[in-house]
Motif scaffolding. Structure first.
Motif, mmCIF file in Angstrom:
data_model
loop_
_atom_site.group_PDB
_atom_site.id
_atom_site.type_symbol
_atom_site.label_atom_id
_atom_site.label_comp_id
_atom_site.label_asym_id
_atom_site.label_seq_id
_atom_site.Cartn_x
_atom_site.Cartn_y
_atom_site.Cartn_z
ATOM 1 N N LEU A 45 35.255 27.364 47.643
ATOM 2 C CA LEU A 45 35.690 27.879 48.947
ATOM 3 C C LEU A 45 35.473 26.829 50.038
ATOM 4 O O LEU A 45 36.346 26.645 50.903
ATOM 5 C CB LEU A 45 34.937 29.162 49.295
ATOM 6 N N ASN A 46 34.350 26.149 50.004
ATOM 7 C CA ASN A 46 34.111 25.085 50.987
ATOM 8 C C ASN A 46 35.098 23.941 50.819
ATOM 9 O O ASN A 46 35.578 23.371 51.803
ATOM 10 C CB ASN A 46 32.674 24.565 50.878
ATOM 11 N N LYS A 47 35.405 23.624 49.580
ATOM 12 C CA LYS A 47 36.331 22.517 49.281
ATOM 13 C C LYS A 47 37.727 22.777 49.862
ATOM 14 O O LYS A 47 38.403 21.835 50.280
ATOM 15 C CB LYS A 47 36.410 22.341 47.765
ATOM 16 N N VAL A 48 38.140 24.046 49.889
ATOM 17 C CA VAL A 48 39.484 24.391 50.377
ATOM 18 C C VAL A 48 39.438 24.985 51.787
ATOM 19 O O VAL A 48 40.398 25.622 52.232
ATOM 20 C CB VAL A 48 40.214 25.355 49.406
ATOM 21 N N GLY A 49 38.325 24.793 52.466
ATOM 22 C CA GLY A 49 38.216 25.253 53.850
ATOM 23 C C GLY A 49 38.265 26.758 54.003
ATOM 24 O O GLY A 49 38.731 27.255 55.020
ATOM 25 N N GLY A 50 37.810 27.487 52.988
ATOM 26 C CA GLY A 50 37.773 28.941 53.061
ATOM 27 C C GLY A 50 39.069 29.637 52.671
ATOM 28 O O GLY A 50 39.149 30.868 52.726
ATOM 29 N N ASN A 51 40.080 28.884 52.290
ATOM 30 C CA ASN A 51 41.362 29.473 51.906
ATOM 31 C C ASN A 51 41.207 30.169 50.555
ATOM 32 O O ASN A 51 41.105 29.523 49.509
ATOM 33 C CB ASN A 51 42.441 28.389 51.853
ATOM 34 N N GLN A 52 41.212 31.504 50.587
ATOM 35 C CA GLN A 52 40.969 32.281 49.378
ATOM 36 C C GLN A 52 42.078 32.133 48.346
ATOM 37 O O GLN A 52 41.810 32.127 47.145
ATOM 38 C CB GLN A 52 40.758 33.755 49.727
ATOM 39 N N SER A 53 43.306 31.998 48.791
ATOM 40 C CA SER A 53 44.413 31.825 47.844
ATOM 41 C C SER A 53 44.268 30.518 47.076
ATOM 42 O O SER A 53 44.428 30.484 45.847
ATOM 43 C CB SER A 53 45.759 31.854 48.573
ATOM 44 N N LYS A 54 43.949 29.441 47.791
ATOM 45 C CA LYS A 54 43.762 28.149 47.126
ATOM 46 C C LYS A 54 42.535 28.169 46.219
ATOM 47 O O LYS A 54 42.559 27.624 45.122
ATOM 48 C CB LYS A 54 43.624 27.030 48.159
ATOM 49 N N ALA A 55 41.465 28.805 46.688
ATOM 50 C CA ALA A 55 40.243 28.886 45.885
ATOM 51 C C ALA A 55 40.501 29.666 44.600
ATOM 52 O O ALA A 55 40.087 29.242 43.516
ATOM 53 C CB ALA A 55 39.118 29.533 46.680
ATOM 54 N N ALA A 56 41.188 30.788 44.718
ATOM 55 C CA ALA A 56 41.498 31.600 43.538
ATOM 56 C C ALA A 56 42.326 30.803 42.543
ATOM 57 O O ALA A 56 42.071 30.834 41.336
ATOM 58 C CB ALA A 56 42.226 32.876 43.955
ATOM 59 N N GLU A 57 43.299 30.063 43.050
ATOM 60 C CA GLU A 57 44.141 29.239 42.176
ATOM 61 C C GLU A 57 43.309 28.165 41.473
ATOM 62 O O GLU A 57 43.435 27.959 40.261
ATOM 63 C CB GLU A 57 45.261 28.594 42.991
ATOM 64 N N MET A 58 42.439 27.487 42.218
ATOM 65 C CA MET A 58 41.596 26.444 41.622
ATOM 66 C C MET A 58 40.653 27.019 40.560
ATOM 67 O O MET A 58 40.394 26.385 39.544
ATOM 68 C CB MET A 58 40.769 25.747 42.702
ATOM 69 N N LEU A 59 40.140 28.218 40.825
ATOM 70 C CA LEU A 59 39.205 28.850 39.900
ATOM 71 C C LEU A 59 39.900 29.517 38.711
ATOM 72 O O LEU A 59 39.255 29.851 37.722
ATOM 73 C CB LEU A 59 38.370 29.900 40.642
ATOM 74 N N GLY A 60 41.209 29.706 38.834
ATOM 75 C CA GLY A 60 41.942 30.394 37.773
ATOM 76 C C GLY A 60 41.725 31.896 37.808
ATOM 77 O O GLY A 60 41.745 32.564 36.779
#
Length: 76
Positions: A45-60
């Motif tokens: 979440l910190n890596k993507v600036g709190g963007n939950q959509s991007k975080a979810a995608e990165m985490l799978g």
């Protein structure tokens, strides 16, 4: 990279078992999962600036699953 993470888990479990003082091991799976999952989610979440959509995608993960996990770990 996965081998380094596995090495860290193995070392931590070795320490856990070494310090049981005769007590039986308990809920090891949940313990390890909680120790790894929360900081991983926070990091991403910190890596993507709190963007939950991007975080979810990165985490799978599905975004709703990520939100549930964030609530579980009391993350904003």
């Amino acid at each position: 990279m996965a081998n380094k993470l596995a090495d860290c888990v193995n070392k931590s479990l070795d320490e856990y078992f070494a310090h049981l003082d005769g007590e039986p091991p308990h809920a090891i799976y949940d313990m390890v999962l909680c120790c790894v999952e929360k900081p991983m989610i926070e990091y991403v979440l910190n890596k993507v600036g709190g963007n939950q959509s991007k975080a979810a995608e990165m985490l799978g993960l599905n975004r709703n699953t990520l939100r549930k996990k964030m609530a579980q770990y009391n993350l904003q």
